[in-house]
Design a protein around this motif. Structure first.
Motif, PDB file in Angstrom:
ATOM      1  N   ASP A 126       0.976  -1.685   0.165  1.00  0.00           N
ATOM      2  CA  ASP A 126      -0.064   0.165  -0.341  1.00  0.00           C
ATOM      3  C   ASP A 126       0.761   1.241   0.007  1.00  0.00           C
ATOM      4  O   ASP A 126       0.621   2.570  -1.170  1.00  0.00           O
ATOM      5  N   SER A 130       0.787   3.291  -3.303  1.00  0.00           N
ATOM      6  CA  SER A 130      -0.483   4.602  -3.458  1.00  0.00           C
ATOM      7  C   SER A 130       0.218   5.514  -4.224  1.00  0.00           C
ATOM      8  O   SER A 130      -1.069   6.938  -4.559  1.00  0.00           O
ATOM      9  N   LEU A 133      -1.045   6.776  -9.940  1.00  0.00           N
ATOM     10  CA  LEU A 133      -2.923   6.727  -9.574  1.00  0.00           C
ATOM     11  C   LEU A 133      -2.692   6.067 -10.953  1.00  0.00           C
ATOM     12  O   LEU A 133      -2.007   5.898 -12.159  1.00  0.00           O
ATOM     13  N   ARG A 135      -6.606   5.791 -13.350  1.00  0.00           N
ATOM     14  CA  ARG A 135      -8.209   5.852 -13.581  1.00  0.00           C
ATOM     15  C   ARG A 135      -8.910   5.308 -14.013  1.00  0.00           C
ATOM     16  O   ARG A 135      -9.983   4.925 -13.822  1.00  0.00           O
ATOM     17  N   GLY A 137      -8.937   2.258 -12.773  1.00  0.00           N
ATOM     18  CA  GLY A 137      -9.041   1.185 -11.843  1.00  0.00           C
ATOM     19  C   GLY A 137      -8.316  -0.389 -11.543  1.00  0.00           C
ATOM     20  O   GLY A 137      -9.259  -1.073 -11.614  1.00  0.00           O
ATOM     21  N   TYR A 139      -6.291  -0.795  -9.658  1.00  0.00           N
ATOM     22  CA  TYR A 139      -5.212  -1.787  -8.331  1.00  0.00           C
ATOM     23  C   TYR A 139      -5.807  -2.578  -8.214  1.00  0.00           C
ATOM     24  O   TYR A 139      -4.397  -3.853  -7.120  1.00  0.00           O
ATOM     25  N   ARG A 143      -2.098  -5.277  -7.291  1.00  0.00           N
ATOM     26  CA  ARG A 143      -1.850  -6.224  -5.956  1.00  0.00           C
ATOM     27  C   ARG A 143      -1.795  -7.537  -6.358  1.00  0.00           C
ATOM     28  O   ARG A 143      -0.700  -7.985  -5.444  1.00  0.00           O
TER      29      ARG A 143
ATOM     30  N   GLU B 621     -14.701  -3.953 -12.129  1.00  0.00           N
ATOM     31  CA  GLU B 621     -13.912  -3.426 -11.287  1.00  0.00           C
ATOM     32  C   GLU B 621     -13.120  -2.019 -11.294  1.00  0.00           C
ATOM     33  O   GLU B 621     -13.628  -0.770 -10.131  1.00  0.00           O
ATOM     34  N   LEU B 625     -14.488   1.528  -9.227  1.00  0.00           N
ATOM     35  CA  LEU B 625     -13.462   2.032  -8.593  1.00  0.00           C
ATOM     36  C   LEU B 625     -13.536   3.638  -8.956  1.00  0.00           C
ATOM     37  O   LEU B 625     -13.327   4.755  -8.787  1.00  0.00           O
ATOM     38  N   PHE B 626     -14.245   4.297 -10.800  1.00  0.00           N
ATOM     39  CA  PHE B 626     -13.814   5.328 -11.341  1.00  0.00           C
ATOM     40  C   PHE B 626     -15.785   5.795 -10.584  1.00  0.00           C
ATOM     41  O   PHE B 626     -15.304   7.134 -10.190  1.00  0.00           O
ATOM     42  N   THR B 629     -14.087   7.173  -7.004  1.00  0.00           N
ATOM     43  CA  THR B 629     -13.939   8.219  -6.748  1.00  0.00           C
ATOM     44  C   THR B 629     -15.197   9.698  -6.684  1.00  0.00           C
ATOM     45  O   THR B 629     -14.876  10.723  -5.481  1.00  0.00           O
ATOM     46  N   LEU B 653      -7.816  10.891  -6.993  1.00  0.00           N
ATOM     47  CA  LEU B 653      -8.006   9.893  -7.346  1.00  0.00           C
ATOM     48  C   LEU B 653      -8.072   8.928  -6.342  1.00  0.00           C
ATOM     49  O   LEU B 653      -7.258   9.063  -5.441  1.00  0.00           O
ATOM     50  N   ILE B 654      -9.226   7.944  -6.597  1.00  0.00           N
ATOM     51  CA  ILE B 654      -8.637   6.755  -5.080  1.00  0.00           C
ATOM     52  C   ILE B 654      -7.285   6.350  -5.615  1.00  0.00           C
ATOM     53  O   ILE B 654      -7.009   6.519  -6.582  1.00  0.00           O
ATOM     54  N   ARG B 655      -6.534   5.610  -4.647  1.00  0.00           N
ATOM     55  CA  ARG B 655      -5.589   5.488  -4.601  1.00  0.00           C
ATOM     56  C   ARG B 655      -5.372   3.458  -4.182  1.00  0.00           C
ATOM     57  O   ARG B 655      -6.218   3.530  -3.892  1.00  0.00           O
ATOM     58  N   LEU B 656      -4.411   3.197  -4.587  1.00  0.00           N
ATOM     59  CA  LEU B 656      -4.220   1.264  -4.574  1.00  0.00           C
ATOM     60  C   LEU B 656      -5.051   1.279  -2.565  1.00  0.00           C
ATOM     61  O   LEU B 656      -5.388   0.262  -1.870  1.00  0.00           O
ATOM     62  N   ASN B 657      -4.615   2.388  -1.392  1.00  0.00           N
ATOM     63  CA  ASN B 657      -4.439   1.868  -0.106  1.00  0.00           C
ATOM     64  C   ASN B 657      -5.720   2.006   0.205  1.00  0.00           C
ATOM     65  O   ASN B 657      -6.039   1.889   1.146  1.00  0.00           O
ATOM     66  N   GLU B 658      -7.151   2.741  -0.484  1.00  0.00           N
ATOM     67  CA  GLU B 658      -8.069   3.014  -0.486  1.00  0.00           C
ATOM     68  C   GLU B 658      -8.917   1.822  -1.249  1.00  0.00           C
ATOM     69  O   GLU B 658     -10.159   1.913  -1.216  1.00  0.00           O
ATOM     70  N   THR B 659      -8.450   1.235  -1.502  1.00  0.00           N
ATOM     71  CA  THR B 659      -9.213   0.435  -2.571  1.00  0.00           C
ATOM     72  C   THR B 659     -10.190  -0.859  -1.570  1.00  0.00           C
ATOM     73  O   THR B 659      -8.930  -1.521  -1.043  1.00  0.00           O
TER      74      THR B 659
END
Lengths: 163, 709
Positions: A126, A130, A133, A135, A137, A139, A143, B621, B625-626, B629, B653-659
């Motif tokens: 994380d 993090s 970015l 857009r 999605g 992520y 991981r 997915e 995530l879009f 945000t 934008l949403i980040r990996l640690n918030e996913t």
């Protein structure tokens, strides 16, 4: 305008550039290595991530004059011969990329993480990822791909077919 | 086998190639105006249809040309699968190329989650026609009945003798076979490729840095331009002092546009430095007093006007007026930016009455029209149009070169940056690449519109809505709300306000805001009726099996009937859009600082037949995530007639640690394919908002959620 001797992907380059020119634009506009991407210009998004002596840096806010003798690696330099880096292979195996624009930066951050920390915790992942970015999605797959790369790196499978 | 599909022979153009190029089948489609002038306005999105070419070379390679663009949704892989399935092609021998802008392919635009839907029959037909002709060619070569031959893995096999010929070997002979009058398509039970998760064909170049996006285009003698637009909408350039900019090393030229200034230089850094050295005076125009507050006031005043009745079923107003159990709520949603990771950019070269354009675009034909109108005017335009007619509709003076696309989401339907690049390129004798900074990208987007929703319902004795009123207000052209809940009395209206902010399609268009109002309000009604939100929805979905099914599925998979983990709370939302059905449950907790943390999203999804299930999952997915945000991170706000945000520090934008963990359940269904790219977006915001209510007892009536807590 000054002259800079740079070592990029193991090869020497000589460029004439303004000292404040960010490494990103040296790579892209002067050396035509376009794998590192411009997206925010302020170090917020990580699309421009490259390695300076193995550490992930944001090339869009790194003046070329600060590079000195450091070794720069870009996404173009990860492949050895026709072999993908195990992290790149993991990215293919997990079908990470959508539009793909941020992926060179994601991969460079992931490689730097795993080089310095072969067995990262979820929190380590994380923390390291993090700042990149995406857009589209991707992520969840970023991981997964990192987890999968950790496995392949630890079992000694250091290379994989580029095809 | 399904029923034979009749072939309209006029719609198929066969080119026999005597030059060793093999066998080519071109397809154009009924309803597609092959002679449409590039200068013409498009009339309706429905009239543009895709087309494709497939060619088989003597070396057995099958080249498929794709007229749709791939901005990450996977159509560069899914569309060839449609052809390969019916063609019985060896998938490893498939090559995919972008189709050029030629009349045979019709108007080229990708959006509306309709690529698979509009290509489903046509591309499968194309594959089946080619297969039928290859079978006929083989039968003729061997002088055996066609019925004794089968097609498999790019070979025609004569079953009794086990002789085989590859498609490549048959290519030349197939070129002289008449086009069949009809073909029979496979049924889902016979599919060997469709429904399998196939790796994307454009994966390698995206992970090794060799993919060429618009911004990566390099040409000999290329110059680069940076641009600054008037920050205030409706403003113009008044004057510019370029003295200092011209002293910046590498700067070649300062170009004045009506409401912007561009600096052309040897490279982007010099262009940006030149831009910063300009002393620009803007005529800020008439909109300097507009702010999100003034817009909000206008919306609240407009919403009761009921300018347009979208649906009026039964007697909603009368029932509500006569009811003693009324629930009311208002919801307000902000502008949203697309924020594609690749900022807007375009490379143009205008020389000798010709124009070449390299651009990442969702609408190559729109870019071509824009370029044409920028390059030619008056008599020149008429001459070009005449040449085009004589040329079978091909516009050779304006060539669009497609590139990889760093995100679209609706932003890249627009050709504003194409227009600018050509204006700049016309003023220099070199190719020019215009790159917008992130600041320009965030501040000069075509935004998802702001909307206001006034909701009212009367509950019957069982607590179910006897009547429902949904009044919405927004900029002109707002799309009214609809839903599949079975409510007897429904009134839906839209009203408009004057608007200065540029607007465009934003992934899932009107569904993103309408579904928020509907799905939050349904939840409010369920709580008012003291009923479980899932049970409540199911009672109202007694006339729609597919939506009901995904609601039941998501309830089961999210353990809705079981208590959530300690400190966690759940919310649900569901809808149909783009021909597909989706239900999501968000599981959240509130942090000590009253921020929302989304732990898990469970999604049940029914898009009918799936071409490439793994890319369906990827779109779900990404769609979640879009949407997340917009739900919990960011919005676009207006102050002094301009956008307040400027980069990813204030449009986060949403980040990996918030996913969150995303748990997807796809429904196996053999209905014709529905859309995939946009359907997953709308439910996440109301699902999260409903979960926040479950956690806090506080209703979320505007977004992002962070603003309210």
């Amino acid at each position: 305008m000054s002259t800079f001797e740079l070592i990029i992907n193991g090869k020497p380059f000589t460029v004439d550039a303004e000292p404040d020119m960010p490494l990103l634009w040296v790579l892209r506009d002067l050396l035509r290595l376009t794998g590192a991407k411009y997206s925010c210009g302020n170090g917020y998004c990580g699309a421009c991530t490259v390695h300076k002596d193995g550490e992930a840096i944001r090339s869009c806010v790194t003046p070329v004059s600060t590079i000195g003798n450091a070794k720069i690696t870009t996404i173009e330099g990860l492949i050895s011969g026709d072999k993908l880096h195990p992290v790149q292979q993991a990215w293919i195996d997990e079908q990470v990329a959508q539009c793909g624009y941020c992926q060179p930066g994601q991969i460079m951050s992931a490689v730097a993480l795993l080089t310095n920390n072969p067995n990262p915790s979820d929190k380590d992942i994380d923390d390291a990822m993090s700042g990149n970015l995406c857009r589209c999605g991707t992520y969840p797959r970023v991981r997964k791909a990192i987890r999968s790369a950790i496995k392949s790196l630890s079992t000694g499978a250091t290379t994989a077919d580029a095809t | 086998m399904s029923d034979p599909v009749k072939i309209n022979r006029r719609d198929f153009l066969k080119i026999s190639a005597g030059t060793g190029a093999g066998f080519i089948i071109g397809i154009s489609f009924a309803g597609c105006d092959n002679n449409q002038s590039p200068g013409a306005e498009k009339t309706s999105a429905d009239s543009f249809m895709p087309s494709a070419w497939l060619s088989i070379s003597p070396d057995n390679t099958i080249t498929i040309k794709i007229a749709e663009v791939d901005m990450g949704q996977g159509v560069m892989t899914a569309l060839p699968m449609l052809i390969a399935e019916e063609l019985e092609a060896d998938w490893s021998k498939i090559k995919v190329e972008h189709a050029p802008l030629e009349p045979a392919y019709g108007y080229q635009v990708t959006g509306g989650s309709d690529t698979i839907r509009t290509s489903w029959n046509t591309l499968r037909n194309a594959g089946a026609i080619a297969k039928t002709m290859l079978l006929a060619a083989a039968a003729k070569t061997w002088n055996v009945p066609e019925s004794e031959c089968i097609a498999e893995q790019s070979f025609i096999v004569h079953k009794p003798s086990q002789r085989k010929l590859s498609y490549g070997e048959l290519a030349k002979a197939a070129s002289s076979v008449p086009i069949p009058k009809s073909v029979t398509l496979k049924t889902p039970g016979q599919f060997r490729l469709l429904g399998q998760s196939m790796p994307r064909l454009d994966n390698l170049e995206k992970i090794n840095g060799t993919a060429v996006y618009g911004i990566d285009v390099m040409l000999p003698g290329l110059l680069t331009a940076a641009i600054k637009h008037c920050p205030v909408f409706g403003g113009k350039l008044k004057s510019v002092d370029s003295g200092n900019a011209e002293k910046v090393s590498g700067v070649k030229k300062v170009v004045k546009l009506e409401a912007a200034v561009a600096v052309v230089a040897d490279n982007y850094w010099s262009a940006q430095k030149g831009l910063q050295a300009l002393n620009i005076v803007w005529d800020k125009g008439p909109n300097q007093d507009v702010s999100s507050q003034t817009i909000s006031t206008s919306l609240q005043q407009a919403v009761h006007k009921n300018e347009k009745i979208v649906q009026n079923k039964g007697a909603a107003e009368a029932v509500i007026n006569g009811s003693s159990r009324i629930v009311e709520a208002v919801y307000e949603l902000p502008f949203q930016a697309h924020a594609t990771m690749e900022p807007m950019n375009c490379t143009a070269y205008v020389k000798d009455g010709k124009c070449d354009v390299w651009v990442s675009t969702q609408e190559p034909s729109g870019a071509q029209n824009t370029a044409f109108n920028e390059v030619f005017s008056g008599l020149g335009k008429q001459i070009e149009k005449l040449k085009q007619r004589l040329n079978g509709g091909r516009l050779e003076s304006v060539r669009i070169h497609k590139t990889a696309i760093g995100g679209g989401f609706g932003r890249r339907f627009k050709s504003d940056y194409v227009s600018e690049a050509i204006k700049i390129a016309k003023s220099v004798d070199a190719p020019v690449k215009l790159i917008w900074s992130r600041e320009e990208d965030i501040q000069h987007d075509f935004y998802r519109p702001v909307t206001f929703h006034n909701m009212k319902a009367a509950l019957d004795i069982e607590g179910l809505p006897a009547a429902w009123i949904h009044q919405s207000a927004g900029p002109k052209g707002l799309h009214g709300a609809s839903f599949l809940y079975n409510i007897e009395n429904v009134l839906t209206t839209v009203s408009s306000i004057d608007n200065i902010v540029p607007l465009g399609a934003w992934r899932s268009i009107h569904h993103s805001f309408n579904a928020f109002a509907i799905e939050c309000f349904i939840d409010e009604l369920a709580y008012a009726a003291k009923q479980d939100p899932v049970d409540y929805r199911l009672k109202l979905l007694n006339k729609d099996e597919r939506l009901k099914n995904v609601v039941e599925l998501v309830a089961e998979k999210s353990d809705w009937r079981q208590p959530a983990p300690e400190g966690h709370f759940r919310g649900i939302a569901a809808l149909e859009c783009f021909g597909s059905y989706v239900a999501q449950v968000a599981e959240i907790s509130m942090t000590k600082t009253d921020e929302v943390k989304v732990h898990r999203v469970v999604c049940a999804f029914d898009c009918g037949l799936m071409v490439n299930p793994d890319t369906v999952r990827a779109q779900i997915e990404g769609g979640i995530l879009f949407g997340l945000t917009a739900a919990i991170k960011s919005s676009i706000t207006i102050k002094d007639g301009r956008v307040e945000q400027s980069n990813f520090h204030d449009f986060q934008l949403i980040r990996l640690n918030e996913t969150p963990e995303i748990d997807i359940h796809l429904v196996n269904n053999t209905s014709p394919p529905g859309g995939v790219g946009e359907t997953p977006v709308p439910p996440i915001a109301p699902a999260v908002a409903n979960a926040v209510f479950a956690a806090t007892g506080k209703r979320i009536r505007s977004l992002p959620v962070t603003k309210l807590i």
